[in-house]
Motif scaffolding. Sequence first.
Motif, PDB file in Angstrom:
ATOM      1  N   PRO A 126       0.812  -1.231   0.000  1.00  0.00           N
ATOM      2  CA  PRO A 126       0.000   0.000   0.000  1.00  0.00           C
ATOM      3  C   PRO A 126       0.842   1.277   0.000  1.00  0.00           C
ATOM      4  O   PRO A 126       0.472   2.269  -0.651  1.00  0.00           O
ATOM      5  N   TYR A 127       1.970   1.255   0.711  1.00  0.00           N
ATOM      6  CA  TYR A 127       2.846   2.428   0.743  1.00  0.00           C
ATOM      7  C   TYR A 127       3.384   2.749  -0.655  1.00  0.00           C
ATOM      8  O   TYR A 127       3.392   3.908  -1.084  1.00  0.00           O
ATOM      9  N   ILE A 128       3.846   1.728  -1.372  1.00  0.00           N
ATOM     10  CA  ILE A 128       4.353   1.927  -2.737  1.00  0.00           C
ATOM     11  C   ILE A 128       3.239   2.456  -3.635  1.00  0.00           C
ATOM     12  O   ILE A 128       3.446   3.390  -4.429  1.00  0.00           O
ATOM     13  N   ASP A 129       2.033   1.885  -3.513  1.00  0.00           N
ATOM     14  CA  ASP A 129       0.912   2.338  -4.341  1.00  0.00           C
ATOM     15  C   ASP A 129       0.518   3.780  -4.032  1.00  0.00           C
ATOM     16  O   ASP A 129       0.079   4.524  -4.921  1.00  0.00           O
ATOM     17  N   ASN A 130       0.668   4.194  -2.777  1.00  0.00           N
ATOM     18  CA  ASN A 130       0.260   5.543  -2.377  1.00  0.00           C
ATOM     19  C   ASN A 130       1.318   6.601  -2.668  1.00  0.00           C
ATOM     20  O   ASN A 130       1.000   7.790  -2.768  1.00  0.00           O
ATOM     21  N   ASN A 131       2.577   6.185  -2.789  1.00  0.00           N
ATOM     22  CA  ASN A 131       3.661   7.157  -2.925  1.00  0.00           C
ATOM     23  C   ASN A 131       4.312   7.183  -4.304  1.00  0.00           C
ATOM     24  O   ASN A 131       5.159   8.042  -4.569  1.00  0.00           O
ATOM     25  N   TYR A 132       3.964   6.230  -5.156  1.00  0.00           N
ATOM     26  CA  TYR A 132       4.501   6.189  -6.517  1.00  0.00           C
ATOM     27  C   TYR A 132       3.346   5.955  -7.482  1.00  0.00           C
ATOM     28  O   TYR A 132       2.278   5.450  -7.097  1.00  0.00           O
ATOM     29  N   ARG A 133       3.552   6.309  -8.736  1.00  0.00           N
ATOM     30  CA  ARG A 133       2.500   6.132  -9.732  1.00  0.00           C
ATOM     31  C   ARG A 133       2.504   4.675 -10.206  1.00  0.00           C
ATOM     32  O   ARG A 133       3.247   4.305 -11.124  1.00  0.00           O
ATOM     33  N   THR A 134       1.692   3.882  -9.575  1.00  0.00           N
ATOM     34  CA  THR A 134       1.657   2.447  -9.870  1.00  0.00           C
ATOM     35  C   THR A 134       0.294   2.049 -10.411  1.00  0.00           C
ATOM     36  O   THR A 134      -0.725   2.687 -10.113  1.00  0.00           O
ATOM     37  N   ARG A 135       0.293   0.977 -11.165  1.00  0.00           N
ATOM     38  CA  ARG A 135      -0.966   0.323 -11.507  1.00  0.00           C
ATOM     39  C   ARG A 135      -1.404  -0.478 -10.288  1.00  0.00           C
ATOM     40  O   ARG A 135      -0.595  -1.164  -9.667  1.00  0.00           O
ATOM     41  N   LYS A 136      -2.679  -0.424  -9.983  1.00  0.00           N
ATOM     42  CA  LYS A 136      -3.143  -1.029  -8.736  1.00  0.00           C
ATOM     43  C   LYS A 136      -4.018  -2.250  -8.978  1.00  0.00           C
ATOM     44  O   LYS A 136      -4.753  -2.686  -8.089  1.00  0.00           O
ATOM     45  N   ASP A 137      -3.932  -2.821 -10.186  1.00  0.00           N
ATOM     46  CA  ASP A 137      -4.674  -4.040 -10.498  1.00  0.00           C
ATOM     47  C   ASP A 137      -3.785  -5.255 -10.297  1.00  0.00           C
ATOM     48  O   ASP A 137      -2.556  -5.149 -10.196  1.00  0.00           O
ATOM     49  N   ILE A 138      -4.377  -6.419 -10.235  1.00  0.00           N
ATOM     50  CA  ILE A 138      -3.637  -7.662  -9.970  1.00  0.00           C
ATOM     51  C   ILE A 138      -2.536  -7.882 -10.999  1.00  0.00           C
ATOM     52  O   ILE A 138      -1.397  -8.200 -10.652  1.00  0.00           O
ATOM     53  N   ASN A 139      -2.856  -7.693 -12.278  1.00  0.00           N
ATOM     54  CA  ASN A 139      -1.863  -7.939 -13.330  1.00  0.00           C
ATOM     55  C   ASN A 139      -0.782  -6.868 -13.378  1.00  0.00           C
ATOM     56  O   ASN A 139       0.169  -6.982 -14.151  1.00  0.00           O
ATOM     57  N   GLY A 140      -0.936  -5.819 -12.556  1.00  0.00           N
ATOM     58  CA  GLY A 140       0.083  -4.785 -12.488  1.00  0.00           C
ATOM     59  C   GLY A 140       1.123  -5.045 -11.417  1.00  0.00           C
ATOM     60  O   GLY A 140       1.988  -4.200 -11.180  1.00  0.00           O
ATOM     61  N   ARG A 141       1.062  -6.219 -10.761  1.00  0.00           N
ATOM     62  CA  ARG A 141       2.053  -6.560  -9.726  1.00  0.00           C
ATOM     63  C   ARG A 141       2.589  -7.960  -9.943  1.00  0.00           C
ATOM     64  O   ARG A 141       1.849  -8.891 -10.286  1.00  0.00           O
ATOM     65  N   SER A 142       3.876  -8.115  -9.689  1.00  0.00           N
ATOM     66  CA  SER A 142       4.528  -9.419  -9.797  1.00  0.00           C
ATOM     67  C   SER A 142       5.640  -9.488  -8.755  1.00  0.00           C
ATOM     68  O   SER A 142       6.073  -8.458  -8.222  1.00  0.00           O
ATOM     69  N   ILE A 143       6.089 -10.716  -8.458  1.00  0.00           N
ATOM     70  CA  ILE A 143       7.211 -10.921  -7.532  1.00  0.00           C
ATOM     71  C   ILE A 143       8.226 -11.848  -8.190  1.00  0.00           C
ATOM     72  O   ILE A 143       7.851 -12.841  -8.816  1.00  0.00           O
TER      73      ILE A 143
END
Length: 508
Positions: A126-143
């Motif tokens: 949540p911190y990364i999503d709130n402080n950087y311009r990120t896509r917030k959908d499931i397919n917008g995140r990977s590990i």
Amino acid sequence: MKKILLYIILFLSGIDGAWALPIEKEGMSIYSPSLKQEVSYSIILPEGYEHSETEYPVLYMFHGIGGDYTSWLEYGNVARVMDKMIKEGKIQPFIMVIPDGYLSYYSDTYDGSSLYETFFIKELVPYIDNNYRTRKDINGRSIIGFSMGGFGALSVSLRNRHLFGSVVALSPSIRTEKQYMEEGPQKGWDNQWGRIFGGVGKNGNQRLTSYYKQHSPYHILSTLRNPDLKGFGIMLDIGDKEGTLCESNEELHRLLLERQIPHEWEVRSGGHDFACWNTALPKAFRFINEYFNGKQSGNSESSLPNETPFIQTANATVYYPEQAQGSTRKYPIIYVQGEINEQQQKVLVSQFHQMVDENKTWPAVLCFVKANTDLSETISDIEKQLSGIRGSQRMRALITLGDNIKEGIEAIQRENLFTGIVCVNAIGNENDAQNFIKAVNSHKRYPRCWMEILPKSKEYGFSSNIHILLKESDLEHEFRSRKCKEANVFTYWEDWILYLNNRIHVNN
């Protein structure tokens, strides 16, 4: 002094312009109420981030034991890899976040004394999503993770599939049940595993706590159904020189095959180090990119070869090097046994001749042997009838396809015929595997082996067993498991030729 400052300003402005690269920010931190401390992380922002309004996908990068938030920067040079691939049009830009993972296996401890997964899911993401311009959908995140980080990447993403659309695990530090129950020394096991998952001071089945099973990728994937993972991408990648992780990762891949869970699997040359993981990075980034944007990579068409003269015998077709005409020189010979039609043969011969022209390999005779014929007898006949063949174990190699490995086993049981053998998509049973090991190990200068098997092959277990048996017997070999382009079994023909060329021309 003013001149020096002016030069520095001009230099830095030049970096932002002509030398524009991703922005690497090392040693950032976030306070974690769950962990009750500051947690360091590094972040890589793609070129152009500061001057755009684009929302970017995010790749979280987990390190292994002994690493920290700098590991991927220092040893992976991931910013350069990403930037190069973006500029080549192979992937889209994304943000990379590298958190300090300590010795956590990226999990909460069973007794609640350290809540790393809670921190990661409920605080860092949540911190990364709130402080950087990120896509917030499931397919917008990977590990992605290596070693301990590979375990964590699989465990965290599988347990939180509402947040992540894909995962890449490089040499993940997982254990078979047998390994987990028997691993020692006890103090080391307690510190690495028992402290986190319970079972401190225990041995055997008592180590397999319910908490461990809830977090172990092997146990998670043994309970999930195919529909549970719909749209979720899994990539596993490991080197063939791995130690104990060889068996556990092979078992995990075979479990996924049995359960028909879609995934990417590759065994490449290498061990448990960044030399291997860095080689895997471009493929990993392409894989992740597919889930970021839904694009699939296309296939390229191969051109037809020129006509090549050949000699036909009862059970084989022989192709000499292009420079052999009018020469009295003798050449090494590579036998290839399997169902290979004339057109396929000419394609392979043409590719081989091209490799010779480019000085990638040395000239040799190629002999295509019909499937399921007596290999020893065919070799004897060929080398008696035809001239220009050196005809010694040192100068003779074999590529065998499918169930023709049995012909190869019979041949080397009789005589030490080959300096190297490449077994492609081998078909056999447990007895065949044991006989293969005995045959290979029965000579003083045993033939060195390369095993190649498709990741989703129904016969994967056979080649995998041979790989494990070769390791247990301490027999040097190469093992590869990777997809074929355009369903072409000979996609990696060049790799096999280079391997056999090195065996034929080895100095010891």
